[in-house]
Each structure stands twice: as C-alpha cells, then as structure tokens.
Design an enzyme around this catalytic site. Sequence first.
Site, PDB file in Angstrom:
ATOM      1  N   LYS A  13       0.834  -1.213   0.000  1.00 52.53           N
ATOM      2  CA  LYS A  13       0.000   0.000   0.000  1.00 52.53           C
ATOM      3  C   LYS A  13       0.866   1.261   0.000  1.00 52.53           C
ATOM      4  O   LYS A  13       0.669   2.153  -0.802  1.00 52.53           O
ATOM      5  CB  LYS A  13      -0.914   0.032   1.247  1.00 52.53           C
ATOM      6  CG  LYS A  13      -1.857  -1.139   1.350  1.00 52.53           C
ATOM      7  CD  LYS A  13      -2.847  -0.957   2.492  1.00 52.53           C
ATOM      8  CE  LYS A  13      -2.227  -1.003   3.870  1.00 52.53           C
ATOM      9  NZ  LYS A  13      -1.689  -2.315   4.269  1.00 52.53           N
ATOM     10  N   ARG A  88      -9.259   0.712   8.903  1.00 48.04           N
ATOM     11  CA  ARG A  88      -8.827  -0.675   9.097  1.00 48.04           C
ATOM     12  C   ARG A  88      -9.899  -1.498   9.792  1.00 48.04           C
ATOM     13  O   ARG A  88      -9.690  -2.687  10.032  1.00 48.04           O
ATOM     14  CB  ARG A  88      -7.579  -0.678   9.961  1.00 48.04           C
ATOM     15  CG  ARG A  88      -6.299  -1.006   9.195  1.00 48.04           C
ATOM     16  CD  ARG A  88      -5.201  -1.086  10.206  1.00 48.04           C
ATOM     17  NE  ARG A  88      -4.010  -1.720   9.807  1.00 48.04           N
ATOM     18  CZ  ARG A  88      -2.916  -1.090   9.391  1.00 48.04           C
ATOM     19  NH1 ARG A  88      -2.929   0.208   9.199  1.00 48.04           N
ATOM     20  NH2 ARG A  88      -1.826  -1.765   9.140  1.00 48.04           N
ATOM     21  N   ARG A 127      11.655  -6.526   4.157  1.00 49.29           N
ATOM     22  CA  ARG A 127      11.388  -5.081   4.183  1.00 49.29           C
ATOM     23  C   ARG A 127      12.347  -4.381   5.149  1.00 49.29           C
ATOM     24  O   ARG A 127      12.589  -4.857   6.254  1.00 49.29           O
ATOM     25  CB  ARG A 127       9.935  -4.840   4.603  1.00 49.29           C
ATOM     26  CG  ARG A 127       9.550  -3.378   4.604  1.00 49.29           C
ATOM     27  CD  ARG A 127       8.097  -3.182   4.381  1.00 49.29           C
ATOM     28  NE  ARG A 127       7.297  -3.385   5.579  1.00 49.29           N
ATOM     29  CZ  ARG A 127       6.014  -3.042   5.664  1.00 49.29           C
ATOM     30  NH1 ARG A 127       5.398  -2.512   4.628  1.00 49.29           N
ATOM     31  NH2 ARG A 127       5.347  -3.256   6.767  1.00 49.29           N
ATOM     32  N   ARG A 160      11.565  -3.406  10.868  1.00 51.94           N
ATOM     33  CA  ARG A 160      10.628  -2.894  11.866  1.00 51.94           C
ATOM     34  C   ARG A 160      10.287  -3.997  12.860  1.00 51.94           C
ATOM     35  O   ARG A 160      10.120  -5.148  12.464  1.00 51.94           O
ATOM     36  CB  ARG A 160       9.344  -2.458  11.154  1.00 51.94           C
ATOM     37  CG  ARG A 160       9.186  -0.962  11.041  1.00 51.94           C
ATOM     38  CD  ARG A 160       8.107  -0.572  10.077  1.00 51.94           C
ATOM     39  NE  ARG A 160       6.802  -1.151  10.382  1.00 51.94           N
ATOM     40  CZ  ARG A 160       5.721  -0.948   9.644  1.00 51.94           C
ATOM     41  NH1 ARG A 160       5.784  -0.187   8.565  1.00 51.94           N
ATOM     42  NH2 ARG A 160       4.572  -1.481   9.964  1.00 51.94           N
ATOM     43  N   ARG A 171      -0.472  -9.946  12.779  1.00 53.24           N
ATOM     44  CA  ARG A 171      -1.060  -8.828  12.027  1.00 53.24           C
ATOM     45  C   ARG A 171      -1.939  -9.339  10.892  1.00 53.24           C
ATOM     46  O   ARG A 171      -2.969  -8.750  10.576  1.00 53.24           O
ATOM     47  CB  ARG A 171       0.045  -7.914  11.484  1.00 53.24           C
ATOM     48  CG  ARG A 171       0.755  -7.147  12.598  1.00 53.24           C
ATOM     49  CD  ARG A 171       1.990  -6.450  12.089  1.00 53.24           C
ATOM     50  NE  ARG A 171       1.688  -5.317  11.260  1.00 53.24           N
ATOM     51  CZ  ARG A 171       2.560  -4.759  10.413  1.00 53.24           C
ATOM     52  NH1 ARG A 171       3.769  -5.254  10.301  1.00 53.24           N
ATOM     53  NH2 ARG A 171       2.210  -3.711   9.702  1.00 53.24           N
TER      54      ARG A 171
HETATM   55  P1  AMP Z   1       1.055   0.141   9.174  1.00 58.70           P
HETATM   56  O1  AMP Z   1       2.349   0.853   9.044  1.00 58.70           O
HETATM   57  O2  AMP Z   1      -0.056   0.791   8.397  1.00 58.70           O
HETATM   58  O3  AMP Z   1       1.145  -1.332   8.891  1.00 58.70           O
HETATM   59  O4  AMP Z   1       0.609   0.283  10.719  1.00 58.70           O
HETATM   60  C1  AMP Z   1       1.417  -0.222  11.765  1.00 58.70           C
HETATM   61  C2  AMP Z   1       0.567  -0.446  13.004  1.00 58.70           C
HETATM   62  O5  AMP Z   1      -0.023   0.807  13.412  1.00 58.70           O
HETATM   63  C3  AMP Z   1      -0.599  -1.384  12.832  1.00 58.70           C
HETATM   64  O6  AMP Z   1      -0.228  -2.755  12.971  1.00 58.70           O
HETATM   65  C4  AMP Z   1      -1.518  -0.923  13.962  1.00 58.70           C
HETATM   66  O7  AMP Z   1      -1.069  -1.376  15.226  1.00 58.70           O
HETATM   67  C5  AMP Z   1      -1.336   0.592  13.921  1.00 58.70           C
HETATM   68  N1  AMP Z   1      -2.311   1.228  13.006  1.00 58.70           N
HETATM   69  C6  AMP Z   1      -2.044   1.886  11.856  1.00 58.70           C
HETATM   70  N2  AMP Z   1      -3.165   2.340  11.282  1.00 58.70           N
HETATM   71  C7  AMP Z   1      -4.189   1.943  12.094  1.00 58.70           C
HETATM   72  C8  AMP Z   1      -5.596   2.095  12.043  1.00 58.70           C
HETATM   73  N3  AMP Z   1      -6.210   2.719  11.029  1.00 58.70           N
HETATM   74  N4  AMP Z   1      -6.321   1.552  13.056  1.00 58.70           N
HETATM   75  C9  AMP Z   1      -5.737   0.921  14.079  1.00 58.70           C
HETATM   76  N5  AMP Z   1      -4.417   0.722  14.187  1.00 58.70           N
HETATM   77  C10 AMP Z   1      -3.632   1.242  13.204  1.00 58.70           C
END
Ligand code: AMP
Length: 214
Positions: A13, A88, A127, A160, A171
């Site tokens: 994404k 999400r 990554r 990460r 996840r």
């Molecule tokens: P990402 O970088 O988008 O994969 O986000 C990393 C982490 O941030 C996720 O695994 C969640 O713990 C948190 N996170 C990011 N966006 C959201 C969202 N819209 N709702 C809830 N948790 C989020």
Amino acid sequence: MKIIMLGAPGAGKGTHAKGIVEKYKIPTISTGDIFRQNIKDGTELGKKAKSYMDAGDLVPDELVCDLVVDRLEKDDCKNGYILDGFPRTIPQAEALTAALKEKGTAIDYAIDIEMTDEAIVERMAGRRVCAKCGATFHTVNIPPKQEGVCDNCGGELELRDDDKPETVKKRLSVYHEQTAPLIEYYKNQGILHEIDGSLGLEGTGAAISKVLDA
Ligand code: AMP
C-alpha cells in the site's frame, strides 16, 4: 481525487501510494507513519499506541478516527489524498463515510492490493525501513544502493519490530478478522478496484494507474 489503499500489511500500500503521490500531487496520510512519529517524539498518543503496535494489534478506533478526520481538514488535502492504513475496521470506515458526507463529499476509489499470506510473510522479512526518514526498501525487490543505508538520507535501514515473522502472522490474522470486511463494504459502495499485488512494482503500479487514469 480521494483514494483509500486497502490490502494486508505488506501488500504494498505504502509503496504504491508513493507512485500515486508523484503522479497526482496529492498527499499520503499513513496512520502507521503518524503513530511511529508520535512514538519517536514520545507523545501521549505514541505511548498509548506503542503497546498495541508491538503486539501486532490494532490501535483502538477512538485513538484513530478523530486524528484522521482532523488531518483531512488541512490545506494540503484540498485536492484529494491517499489514505494508507486507514480505515482498518468497519467502525473506522463508517466514521470516515459520515465525516465526509457531512461535508458533501466521498471517497472516489478504494484500491485493494491482493496478495497471499505466504507471499506477504516472505516479503515482510525483506522489508527495511530507514530509522531516520522512514523511507522503505526491500532487500530483494527494492534494494538500496548500499546495503543497510538509506538512499535518501544516509540513515540506517532496519527491520521494523512489527515486521518480525511472529508479529506478521498476528497482524495477518488481525487483518483477516477486522480489515478484510472493508472489501465488501467498499464493493457495496461501488468504488472497489481489486489489483493483483504480485505483478511486481511496475506491473502492479501500472494496473493502479490504469484504474485512476480511466
Ligand atoms: P502500518 O504501518 O499501516 O502497517 O501500521 C502499523 C501499526 O499501526 C498497525 O499494525 C496498527 O497497530 C497501527 N495502526 C495503523 N493504522 C491503524 C488504524 N487505522 N487503526 C488501528 N491501528 C492502526
């Protein structure tokens, strides 16, 4: 042009959002990046979000929705934006639909990047993210010029914490349970576009462009 990027964590994404940003000159709003910045800055929000993120769980909806809706009010969002990692959950999607409806507007495209879980686990292990500027690389697919060093700022590239295989599996299960239902939600709104995420950077990027240029 208002775009939502859907797809499992690691489906690409953020990477493809970057391509859209360059072409259409609209900002990306990544909730994951906002949380990571808050953690780095030691804010209250960062402290609250960190424990959920480290465990591979979602941050509670009430900590996310207002944050995004406020961000969309900023000047740079006037001509549109790409949402990467939000919504999400169904309640987040409903909050977004309602907030936009109040302003007489709506999301134009929901781009779902499809990948199998196996491919995602493999991809996430490679990554690497710059500790300084947040730029993303991949040991095989998008290698930096010098191993372990960011092309943009010279910062150190790291895996990460939440990209470690055990957390990735958690996840993915959270994704299937809480986020995948958004595919049906946006299909029902008539704005869903399903894109094959396994076509490589150029192939998947071209498929997205075809949708947005139509
Ligand atoms: P990402 O970088 O988008 O994969 O986000 C990393 C982490 O941030 C996720 O695994 C969640 O713990 C948190 N996170 C990011 N966006 C959201 C969202 N819209 N709702 C809830 N948790 C989020």
